[in-house]
Design a protein around this motif. Structure first.
Motif, PDB file in Angstrom:
ATOM      1  N   ALA A  49      45.775  50.319  40.825  1.00 17.89           N
ATOM      2  CA  ALA A  49      47.022  49.787  40.267  1.00 17.89           C
ATOM      3  C   ALA A  49      48.229  50.400  40.982  1.00 17.89           C
ATOM      4  O   ALA A  49      49.186  49.693  41.307  1.00 17.89           O
ATOM      5  CB  ALA A  49      47.084  50.053  38.767  1.00 17.89           C
ATOM      6  N   GLY A  52      48.869  48.733  44.113  1.00 14.78           N
ATOM      7  CA  GLY A  52      49.150  47.297  43.993  1.00 14.78           C
ATOM      8  C   GLY A  52      47.929  46.427  44.206  1.00 14.78           C
ATOM      9  O   GLY A  52      48.055  45.225  44.402  1.00 14.78           O
ATOM     10  N   GLU A  53      46.742  47.010  44.142  1.00 10.86           N
ATOM     11  CA  GLU A  53      45.509  46.254  44.363  1.00 10.86           C
ATOM     12  C   GLU A  53      44.995  45.584  43.090  1.00 10.86           C
ATOM     13  O   GLU A  53      44.118  44.722  43.166  1.00 10.86           O
ATOM     14  CB  GLU A  53      44.424  47.174  44.921  1.00 10.86           C
ATOM     15  N   PRO A  55      46.447  43.806  39.300  1.00  7.54           N
ATOM     16  CA  PRO A  55      47.637  43.397  38.555  1.00  7.54           C
ATOM     17  C   PRO A  55      47.773  44.210  37.271  1.00  7.54           C
ATOM     18  O   PRO A  55      46.853  44.274  36.464  1.00  7.54           O
ATOM     19  CB  PRO A  55      47.373  41.922  38.248  1.00  7.54           C
ATOM     20  N   GLY A  56      48.875  44.882  37.141  1.00  3.71           N
ATOM     21  CA  GLY A  56      49.132  45.677  35.948  1.00  3.71           C
ATOM     22  C   GLY A  56      50.604  46.017  35.875  1.00  3.71           C
ATOM     23  O   GLY A  56      51.380  45.666  36.763  1.00  3.71           O
ATOM     24  N   PHE A  57      50.986  46.701  34.820  1.00  3.51           N
ATOM     25  CA  PHE A  57      52.379  47.111  34.681  1.00  3.51           C
ATOM     26  C   PHE A  57      52.427  48.443  33.957  1.00  3.51           C
ATOM     27  O   PHE A  57      51.521  48.795  33.203  1.00  3.51           O
ATOM     28  CB  PHE A  57      53.211  46.049  33.948  1.00  3.51           C
ATOM     29  N   TRP A  63      49.583  52.872  32.285  1.00  2.00           N
ATOM     30  CA  TRP A  63      49.295  51.554  32.828  1.00  2.00           C
ATOM     31  C   TRP A  63      48.788  50.642  31.728  1.00  2.00           C
ATOM     32  O   TRP A  63      48.051  51.056  30.846  1.00  2.00           O
ATOM     33  CB  TRP A  63      48.246  51.640  33.934  1.00  2.00           C
ATOM     34  N   PHE A  65      47.262  46.409  31.343  1.00  6.56           N
ATOM     35  CA  PHE A  65      46.685  45.309  32.112  1.00  6.56           C
ATOM     36  C   PHE A  65      46.413  44.131  31.192  1.00  6.56           C
ATOM     37  O   PHE A  65      45.923  44.307  30.086  1.00  6.56           O
ATOM     38  CB  PHE A  65      45.356  45.746  32.750  1.00  6.56           C
ATOM     39  N   ARG A  66      46.739  42.943  31.665  1.00  7.95           N
ATOM     40  CA  ARG A  66      46.372  41.735  30.926  1.00  7.95           C
ATOM     41  C   ARG A  66      44.926  41.404  31.283  1.00  7.95           C
ATOM     42  O   ARG A  66      44.568  41.324  32.459  1.00  7.95           O
ATOM     43  CB  ARG A  66      47.255  40.555  31.303  1.00  7.95           C
ATOM     44  N   ALA A  69      44.578  38.491  33.644  1.00 16.21           N
ATOM     45  CA  ALA A  69      44.998  38.777  35.020  1.00 16.21           C
ATOM     46  C   ALA A  69      43.910  39.548  35.766  1.00 16.21           C
ATOM     47  O   ALA A  69      43.645  39.277  36.940  1.00 16.21           O
ATOM     48  CB  ALA A  69      46.303  39.563  35.029  1.00 16.21           C
ATOM     49  N   HIS A  73      41.899  38.035  38.884  1.00 17.36           N
ATOM     50  CA  HIS A  73      41.938  38.797  40.133  1.00 17.36           C
ATOM     51  C   HIS A  73      40.527  39.034  40.658  1.00 17.36           C
ATOM     52  O   HIS A  73      40.249  38.821  41.833  1.00 17.36           O
ATOM     53  CB  HIS A  73      42.653  40.129  39.912  1.00 17.36           C
TER      54      HIS A  73
END
Length: 81
Positions: A49, A52-53, A55-57, A63, A65-66, A69, A73
């Motif tokens: 994450a 950037g490998e 998808p997360g926020f 962190w 994660f959906r 997503a 991915h």
């Protein structure tokens, strides 16, 4: 193919309902939950994450994660790898 206005409205309604259902079911996962879902070590998920490998926020220092997503991915990357 030409659609009547009623058929177009029905199609749009169906698509909106599908997206709404998906968004309501789309769970936000914490890092350990994402790691369990992907069967990877939490530090691996965190590192991916950060690079950037995945998808997360960030939510504060943590962190998130959906689920959808992550699954999208994985399905995209495994199809080519």
């Amino acid at each position: 193919m030409t659609m009547t206005p009623d058929a177009m409205a029905e199609l749009i309604t169906e698509k909106v309902a599908e997206r709404l259902e998906l968004s309501l079911r789309d769970e936000i996962l914490k890092l350990p939950e994402a790691a369990a879902l992907l069967r990877l070590h939490p530090s691996t998920i965190r590192n991916m994450a950060n690079r950037g490998e995945l998808p997360g926020f960030k939510f504060g220092d943590s962190w998130r994660f959906r689920r959808s997503a992550l699954l999208n991915h994985v399905s995209r990357t495994s199809a080519y790898g």
